[in-house]
Design a protein around this motif. Structure first.
Motif, PDB file in Angstrom:
ATOM      1  N   THR A   1       0.831  -1.204   0.000  1.00 16.81           N
ATOM      2  CA  THR A   1       0.000   0.000   0.000  1.00 16.81           C
ATOM      3  C   THR A   1       0.864   1.251   0.000  1.00 16.81           C
ATOM      4  N   GLN A   2       1.928   1.241   0.782  1.00 14.28           N
ATOM      5  CA  GLN A   2       2.864   2.368   0.778  1.00 14.28           C
ATOM      6  C   GLN A   2       3.509   2.533  -0.592  1.00 14.28           C
ATOM      7  N   PHE A   3       3.807   1.412  -1.254  1.00 12.32           N
ATOM      8  CA  PHE A   3       4.396   1.504  -2.585  1.00 12.32           C
ATOM      9  C   PHE A   3       3.400   2.104  -3.572  1.00 12.32           C
ATOM     10  N   ARG A   4       2.138   1.698  -3.494  1.00 12.57           N
ATOM     11  CA  ARG A   4       1.117   2.267  -4.382  1.00 12.57           C
ATOM     12  C   ARG A   4       1.051   3.782  -4.191  1.00 12.57           C
ATOM     13  N   ASP A   5       1.068   4.218  -2.934  1.00 12.95           N
ATOM     14  CA  ASP A   5       1.017   5.653  -2.658  1.00 12.95           C
ATOM     15  C   ASP A   5       2.256   6.361  -3.204  1.00 12.95           C
ATOM     16  N   LEU A   6       3.425   5.734  -3.025  1.00 12.33           N
ATOM     17  CA  LEU A   6       4.674   6.289  -3.546  1.00 12.33           C
ATOM     18  C   LEU A   6       4.618   6.423  -5.060  1.00 12.33           C
ATOM     19  N   LEU A   7       4.094   5.414  -5.713  1.00 10.79           N
ATOM     20  CA  LEU A   7       4.004   5.432  -7.170  1.00 10.79           C
ATOM     21  C   LEU A   7       3.104   6.571  -7.644  1.00 10.79           C
ATOM     22  N   LEU A   8       1.931   6.692  -7.054  1.00 15.63           N
ATOM     23  CA  LEU A   8       0.996   7.723  -7.493  1.00 15.63           C
ATOM     24  C   LEU A   8       1.479   9.131  -7.160  1.00 15.63           C
ATOM     25  N   GLU A   9       2.369   9.254  -6.186  1.00 15.11           N
ATOM     26  CA  GLU A   9       2.962  10.553  -5.881  1.00 15.11           C
ATOM     27  C   GLU A   9       4.009  10.969  -6.918  1.00 15.11           C
ATOM     28  N   ASN A  10       4.574   9.977  -7.621  1.00 14.74           N
ATOM     29  CA  ASN A  10       5.701  10.271  -8.512  1.00 14.74           C
ATOM     30  C   ASN A  10       5.363  10.209  -9.995  1.00 14.74           C
ATOM     31  N   ILE A  11       4.148   9.814 -10.336  1.00  9.57           N
ATOM     32  CA  ILE A  11       3.762   9.793 -11.734  1.00  9.57           C
ATOM     33  C   ILE A  11       2.531  10.669 -11.930  1.00  9.57           C
ATOM     34  N   SER A  12       2.258  10.975 -13.176  1.00  4.46           N
ATOM     35  CA  SER A  12       1.064  11.741 -13.509  1.00  4.46           C
ATOM     36  C   SER A  12       0.043  10.792 -14.134  1.00  4.46           C
ATOM     37  N   PRO A  13      -0.988  10.385 -13.392  1.00  2.00           N
ATOM     38  CA  PRO A  13      -1.946   9.420 -13.928  1.00  2.00           C
ATOM     39  C   PRO A  13      -2.579   9.843 -15.253  1.00  2.00           C
ATOM     40  N   SER A  14      -2.788  11.145 -15.446  1.00  2.00           N
ATOM     41  CA  SER A  14      -3.497  11.591 -16.642  1.00  2.00           C
ATOM     42  C   SER A  14      -2.660  11.445 -17.910  1.00  2.00           C
ATOM     43  N   THR A  15      -1.333  11.458 -17.780  1.00  2.00           N
ATOM     44  CA  THR A  15      -0.474  11.406 -18.959  1.00  2.00           C
ATOM     45  C   THR A  15       0.344  10.125 -19.049  1.00  2.00           C
ATOM     46  N   PHE A  16       0.233   9.248 -18.066  1.00  2.00           N
ATOM     47  CA  PHE A  16       1.024   8.017 -18.054  1.00  2.00           C
ATOM     48  C   PHE A  16       0.664   7.164 -19.268  1.00  2.00           C
TER      49      PHE A  16
END
Length: 526
Positions: A383-398
């Protein structure tokens, strides 16, 4: 001046080998002037990642393991102490792992494509297996074994990879929870060590080399042949996708599915970030989804999908599969009615990523840079990794899929070189590890060189944060810039890794693209 002298010595070395043996060399016009063949070394200076471009001085296309042995023996006994050697299979590595700057690349696909199938009960065979050359693609092995009603048990998602290549790393997919990785389904290897020795090894014969080479990143030897365990192949597969809007439920239900290994044969999961990822996600799935209108309206919501499969029993009783499907789905809490199922042949299911490849090729998005990142994340940190990932990428442009699915540590052999996360809080207690594959593409139409560097920087930030004890992740297909980070990656097994390197490749000739070791002179006292 020194560079030119080194190049001259390399050219003399390769020329002498070419003239004195049947080895087939392709020589670079840069170094060999008029001594050109029809092909050049250009293909060996790039890979699927298209991030590193390290041209070798020559390419060897061996016709037998003996020719690889001759090359390594010559280098070990000569004064050419800067020459390194890398084995190249499908060229699908990401960070130049199969490249050898100013060295020699061995094209494994040139080895005779030998596949010999031994069925259980034939002669002294206690199980069914296939002896296959290291440069053979898995899709070729699948086609041949299916003719006998057999197939390997464990796969990668993409089949156009070489047997030796995936066995040098691990080889994982949605079957890994059930059968372990590909390296756990090997009975025997033929390996040419860095010292030029041709060794047949197994759990009972030259076992240290056997375990070192499996997941060994090519550091200890070049796998020229493997004996792969086979099982009876199903005819058809029921292929299901179900959607979720709750991450913890998504995680829990994947774990539920892998606990039903008597019914479920394959489990993977995906994170759905945007409309593009939804469409690419379904490009290989023969069904038209009517899912997630919120994505189309620009909602920032993130969704999740579990993909699982059930093999048809060998008697092909459709009613039995329907009963199994109903038992499984009654236990799941997906977003109703968003579940989709199709029935496909076993070959088409295993070869599903080929459809995605064809779609990307048609739009010019296959041969682009791929700043991929693959991680093993313990269940306690997912869960911490999921949060880390979403903090470092842009979901709209990925752009590209993000896979996330569970495997079991007890399906891996700790004697092998491949690394899984170590459970620092309760060693040996946490058996579930999640594979997270961040498979983005750098579309040249929207991502410049500066943009690509930014994506690679994002990956480094994710790795730095994810590998600290708070999350405790490990890289799969690892890439590090210096030996200190490699030492941290292997942790308590680093000294074993060093000892095996000293034993099987003491001059550090092999796999320079991994960036773990520097070449050693044969006259060195190290």
């Amino acid at each position: 001046m020194e560079f030119a002298l080194v190049c001259t010595r390399i050219s003399i070395l390769v020329l002498l080998l070419a003239l004195s043996s049947p080895c087939k060399f392709i020589q670079s016009p840069m170094y060999f002037g008029p001594l050109k063949f029809l092909q050049s070394t250009s293909s060996a200076s790039l890979d699927f990642g298209k991030i590193f471009f390290n041209p070798p001085s020559a390419v060897l296309r061996p016709q037998s393991p003996k020719e690889i042995s001759q090359l390594l023996n010559f280098l070990g006994a000569s004064s050419f102490n800067k020459v390194t050697v890398a084995a190249r299979g499908a060229g699908h590595s990401i960070h130049g792992q199969a490249q050898a700057l100013n060295g020699i690349v061995v094209e494994m696909e040139s080895l005779p494509n030998s596949i010999k199938i031994h069925k259980k009960g034939d002669g002294e065979s206690e199980c069914s297996y296939a002896d296959v050359s290291g440069g053979t693609f898995w899709v070729e092995l699948l086609r041949e074994t299916l003719k006998e009603g057999l197939a390997p048990r464990s796969w990668t998602d993409y089949l156009y990879l070489s047997v030796g290549g995936t066995l040098s790393n691990g080889g994982i997919s949605g079957q890994t929870f059930k059968y372990g990785p590909q390296i756990s389904n090997v009975l025997q290897l033929d390996v040419v060590t860095g010292k030029g020795e041709i060794v047949t090894c197994s759990p009972t014969q030259s076992s240290e080399l056997f375990y070192a080479a499996l997941g060994g990143l090519g550091q200890f030897g070049i796998i020229t042949s493997a004996r792969i365990l086979l099982q009876d192949a199903p005819q058809k597969v029921k292929w299901i996708r179900a959607f979720y809007d709750d991450f913890e439920m998504f995680m829990e239900e994947q774990q539920l599915l892998i606990s039903m290994a008597d019914k479920v044969d394959y489990v993977e999961g995906f994170i759905i970030l945007n409309e593009q990822s939804l469409h690419s996600f379904f490009s290989s799935f023969p069904s038209n989804p009517d899912f997630m209108p919120h994505l189309h309206s620009g909602s920032p919501a993130v969704y999740y999908c579990i993909e699982f499969a059930v093999h048809y029993p060998f008697d092909d009783e459709e009613s039995k599969i329907d009963d199994v499907f109903e038992v499984i789905t009654r236990k799941l809490r997906f977003m109703r009615p968003f579940i989709y199922s199709v029935e496909v042949s076993y070959f088409d299911f295993l070869n599903r990523v080929r459809m995605e490849e064809m779609s990307l090729r048609s739009s010019g998005l296959w041969d682009v840079s791929h700043p991929w990142l693959n991680m093993f994340v313990p269940r306690s940190g997912i869960t911490q990794f999921r949060d880390l990932l979403l903090e470092n990428i842009s979901p709209s442009t990925f752009e590209g899929p993000i896979l996330i699915y569970p495997i079991l540590k007890d399906k891996w052999n700790a004697n092998m070189s491949a690394m899984l996360p170590e459970d620092s809080t309760s060693p040996g207690k946490e058996n579930v590890v999640f594979v997270v594959a961040i498979l983005r593409s750098a579309n040249p139409n929207t991502c410049s060189t500066k943009c690509l560097k930014g994506l690679l920087h994002q990956n480094r930030l994710i790795v730095e944060a994810a590998t600290n004890p708070r999350i405790g992740a490990k890289q799969y297909l690892p890439h590090y810039s210096h030996q200190g980070l490699w030492s941290e990656h292997f942790g308590g097994r680093w000294n074993r890794f060093l000892a095996r390197k000293s034993k099987f490749d003491p001059l550090h000739i092999l796999a320079p693209g991994q960036g773990i070791f520097s070449r050693v002179s044969p006259h060195s006292t190290e």
